[in-house]
Every structure is written in C-alpha cells, then in structure tokens.
Scaffold this motif. Structure first.
Motif, PDB file in Angstrom:
ATOM      1  N   SER A 178       0.823  -1.208   0.000  1.00 28.37           N
ATOM      2  CA  SER A 178       0.000   0.000   0.000  1.00 28.37           C
ATOM      3  C   SER A 178       0.860   1.261   0.000  1.00 28.37           C
ATOM      4  CB  SER A 178      -0.912   0.016   1.230  1.00 28.37           C
ATOM      5  OG  SER A 178      -0.128   0.207   2.410  1.00 28.37           O
ATOM      6  N   ARG A 179       0.234   2.381  -0.367  1.00 25.74           N
ATOM      7  CA  ARG A 179       0.933   3.660  -0.346  1.00 25.74           C
ATOM      8  C   ARG A 179       1.399   3.995   1.072  1.00 25.74           C
ATOM      9  NH1 ARG A 179      -1.907   8.894  -2.888  1.00 25.74           N
ATOM     10  NH2 ARG A 179      -1.566   7.603  -4.745  1.00 25.74           N
ATOM     11  N   THR A 180       0.541   3.687   2.055  1.00 27.10           N
ATOM     12  CA  THR A 180       0.886   3.970   3.448  1.00 27.10           C
ATOM     13  C   THR A 180       2.132   3.201   3.876  1.00 27.10           C
ATOM     14  OG1 THR A 180      -1.441   4.374   3.975  1.00 27.10           O
ATOM     15  CG2 THR A 180       0.040   3.902   5.822  1.00 27.10           C
ATOM     16  N   ALA A 181       2.188   1.908   3.504  1.00 24.96           N
ATOM     17  CA  ALA A 181       3.333   1.076   3.874  1.00 24.96           C
ATOM     18  C   ALA A 181       4.615   1.571   3.219  1.00 24.96           C
ATOM     19  CB  ALA A 181       3.066  -0.382   3.502  1.00 24.96           C
ATOM     20  N   ALA A 236       5.220   4.604   2.009  1.00 22.02           N
ATOM     21  CA  ALA A 236       5.569   5.924   2.547  1.00 22.02           C
ATOM     22  C   ALA A 236       6.199   5.804   3.932  1.00 22.02           C
ATOM     23  CB  ALA A 236       4.330   6.800   2.599  1.00 22.02           C
ATOM     24  N   GLY A 237       5.675   4.883   4.747  1.00 20.83           N
ATOM     25  CA  GLY A 237       6.251   4.664   6.075  1.00 20.83           C
ATOM     26  C   GLY A 237       7.677   4.169   5.995  1.00 20.83           C
ATOM     27  N   THR A 239       1.661   2.114  -6.238  1.00 18.98           N
ATOM     28  CA  THR A 239       1.459   1.250  -5.076  1.00 18.98           C
ATOM     29  C   THR A 239       0.077   0.609  -5.154  1.00 18.98           C
ATOM     30  OG1 THR A 239       0.655   3.132  -3.817  1.00 18.98           O
ATOM     31  CG2 THR A 239       3.001   2.603  -3.613  1.00 18.98           C
ATOM     32  N   GLN A 274      -4.806  -0.048  -7.771  1.00 17.72           N
ATOM     33  CA  GLN A 274      -5.516   0.777  -6.796  1.00 17.72           C
ATOM     34  C   GLN A 274      -7.030   0.629  -6.929  1.00 17.72           C
ATOM     35  OE1 GLN A 274      -3.698   4.557  -7.681  1.00 17.72           O
ATOM     36  NE2 GLN A 274      -1.762   3.998  -6.723  1.00 17.72           N
TER      37      GLN A 274
END
Length: 418
Positions: A175-178, A180-181, A206, A227
């Motif tokens: 995911s984008r969140t993963a 980015a983290g 992502t 997505q």
C-alpha cells in the motif's frame, strides 16, 4: 581428486567474500565454492552489460591477494557422503572435499507466484530480467512492465531503462501507506536514502498487482489491478518478483535447523550443528550490507577470533533494523494467494496445475500424487510458491542435489566407510 579445507565456504556473494576475508589472517586453509564464474553473487553479477560496483572489485582484488584462499568457480555441491565431507563438481571434474569448519552463504532466490499466463515467453522474474540484461539480452525499445514487491522492482526498472527499454509500469503490491512509512525511515540509513532518489520512477504505482499475463504464443500484454481498478497494458516483457526467499536446501540436507523460511543461527552466525555456520540471505533477506557484516562475523567466529566477531555486532544490529523495516513494509498481501486459477500451472517442470495440489495437506503428499517439485529445478521455483500458497514446508533434498555426471558420482567409491 580429494581436497581438504580448514574452512569451507559455500557461496561467493557478499557474505561468502566477507567471511573468507575475515578468516584469512588466521592462516587457515580456506576454500570457496560458487556456481558463478566470478565472486559477487547475484547482486554483483558479471556479464557483457554488467556494471560491477567498485566495492565488489575491491573485494575480489583482496581475495586474489590472499594466498590461503582457493576459489572454485562454476562449482556445485552434489552430495554429502559423510560427516564434514562434500562431493562437488565443476564443468570438468568431480571431487571430494573434507573440511573442519563450514560456512553456508547460499543466498536467496526470487519468489515467483503463479498467475494466469505466467509461463508465457516474455515473462521472467524481476531479478531474472536484470540477469538477462547483464548477460547481454537486448531490450532496446521494448515495452516492459515490472510487478511484484520490494525495492528490487525499482532496481530492475533502472537497469531496463539504462539499456533502452520503455518501462510502462512498476506495480508494487504494498500500500501507499506502507511504502511511505518505509521511505520515512530511510534517513536512518543515509546511503539507502540517497540511492532511493536515483531509483524514483514516475510509472511507480502502489497497491497494484498483476492479475494475468495476456497472449497466446508469447506475451502481448498484462492485466493489473491498480488501486482498485482493472487496467490492461500492452507490453513485450513482464518482470514479476514477489520478494526473495532464502536458499536453504543445502542447509536442510546438512541438518541445519530452520527458523521460518531461513537457516537458524545464533549471535556468532553458528547453526545448531557444531562447526557449521551460515551468513547472508540464506539466514533471512536483508540486503548486501547485512550480508557483508554477517559473513565477516561468521568468518571471524569460525577461526576462533570471537572478539573481532563481537565488535561487529552493533553494525549487524543496524542493518538488521533496515531488514526488519523492509520486510514489514513489503509484506505480501494475502489476496496474492488467490491469483492462480484451477488450471494455472504451479510446477512448470512437471505441468502440475493448481487444481492438482489444492486437495492435499502437505508437500510430501502433493509431491507423491502429482510429481510437483520432481522436475529439473527440484522444487526451487514451485517449492517457494506452494509454501506461500498452502503453508507447506518443502522437505530436505536428497542427493544428488544438482544434475551430475556419472564420473562424479563414481567418486563416492573413494569415500571411506563410516
């Protein structure tokens, strides 16, 4: 021909090279085996179009300058006929090697998950595409899609673009969140942070994964879930890799304990077997930096220099932190287990479809009923796939571990009785 080594190292990638150099000052007789023509492993692979980093060249020069290190290139382990003894073979001969200490640095391989069309010509692994390009395969003007998970996708795309390919999409399943983290943590490892800028690509997406490779006689396109939407792209090559899995088969055969999917080691990189060590990605994926320091610790420990090994523990811990962040960020989404249809081949060597495996309870049962894993690759491709799909742990291989000449197998007649 028989040979003896105080320290035998299997694998001449970053971990194996570092292990040999760490142990060399002891004066021990060190023998390295590797199936590649030159030291460097897959990450520093040679070829007509390869750009071998300066670090790899310096390590090779240091190895060549050590008179007590002998390197056997293009050499494979065939069997283990007795305690602390291996039967090996190169392109010309087979022989027995006896040893006092052993360090396994057998690296890792790509995890290839089956999906409709994945056996079409034009579909390879992401690392496989890099290897082909380095070996001289032309990609000038070809439309390429790269899919799967992990930083290898970006590295593969960079190599393809360098040699003229048109990268259409980089499909990252995380995911984008993963992602980015993970990117937010990179300043903890400045070299990796700087490298990330050079690998950035505007075609990176992502939360995107492959659904099917399209075509009849060869690859013509790819269907992606991007997505939440279905997207189809025309392409000439699809490079698809879902991360790396440790090469543990030889360790299994020699009696090493397994932890998860990797060889289990302690703080000294020692296995459960006395005098047997392991380092690098066969003990868990973490990149070349971690492999180098693990190899050095194993090399020092194997020759008894425990203080030198201990001094490297903080350096190892730093890169273990990177490995943990990487593996957490790019953990595979469970929905990837549903990519294969009932008629999708899982074992390419023996033409075994998903349907022939789905009703079984373990690897052995499925293997006996379907011949899955009994082909030329000896389960190296489908073994990782069924472990991911069904949670089955492939059993330890039986000798010969690789195809061997009859003359090599006859060397076993020289083995003294136990």
């Amino acid at each position: 021909m028989n040979e003896y080594a105080d320290l035998l190292i299997i694998g001449a990638g970053p971990a194996g090279m570092a292990a040999a150099l760490a142990a060399a000052p002891s004066g021990a007789r060190i023998v390295m085996l590797d199936d590649n023509p030159l030291p460097g492993g897959q990450i520093w692979r040679d070829g007509p179009q390869a750009n071998v980093p300066d670090q790899a060249r310096r390590l090779r020069e240091r190895l060549q300058s050590c008179s007590n290190i002998r390197h056997h290139a293009g050499t494979r382990v065939i069997a283990s006929p007795g305690p602390k003894q291996l039967l090996v073979e190169d392109d010309e001969d087979g022989w027995l090697i006896s040893y006092d200490k052993l360090i396994l640095c057998t690296g890792a391989r790509e995890l290839l998950l089956p999906f409709p069309g994945w056996t079409l010509p034009g579909v390879t692994g992401a690392g496989g595409l890099q290897a082909l390009i380095k070996a001289g395969v032309p990609v000038q003007g070809e439309r390429v899609v790269i899919a799967g998970s992990g930083p290898l996708l970006l590295a593969s795309a960079a190599t393809a673009k360098k040699y003229g390919a048109q990268v259409q999409r980089i499909a990252e399943q995380a995911s984008r969140t993963a992602v980015a983290g993970f990117a937010a943590q990179l300043p903890r490892w400045p070299a990796k942070w700087l490298q990330s800028f050079s690998l950035f690509d505007r075609h990176y997406r992502t939360a995107t994964h492959v659904l099917a490779a399209l075509g009849t006689d060869r690859l013509e396109g790819v269907r992606l879930q991007q997505q939440g939407k279905i997207v189809e792209l025309e392409c000439d090559r699809l490079a698809c890799g879902f991360g790396l899995i440790p090469n543990i088969q030889l360790g299994q055969a020699l009696g090493y304990a397994i932890e998860g999917q990797a060889l289990a080691v302690d703080a000294w990189q020692a296995s459960n077997r006395a005098d047997h060590y392991a380092a690098g990605e066969c003990t868990g994926f973490g990149g070349s930096e971690l492999a180098l320091v693990e190899g050095a610790i194993a090399g020092h420990a194997a020759v008894g220099d425990l203080e030198a090994a201990r001094q490297l523990w903080p350096h190892r811990a730093r890169w273990q932190g990177f490995a943990k962040a990487l593996n957490q960020a790019f953990a595979l989404d469970p929905q990837l287990k549903s990519l294969a249809r009932f008629d999708t081949l899982v074992c390419r060597c023996e033409d075994v479809p998903y349907a022939a495996l789905a009703g079984h309870t373990d690897w052995r049962e499925a293997k006996l009923a379907s011949r899955c894993g009994m082909g030329a690759c000896q389960g190296r491709v489908c073994g990782g796939a069924v472990q991911h799909l069904f949670g089955w742990q492939p059993s330890a291989p039986r000798p010969p571990f690789s195809p061997a000449r009859i003359e090599t197998l006859m060397c076993l007649d020289d083995t003294p009785p136990a």
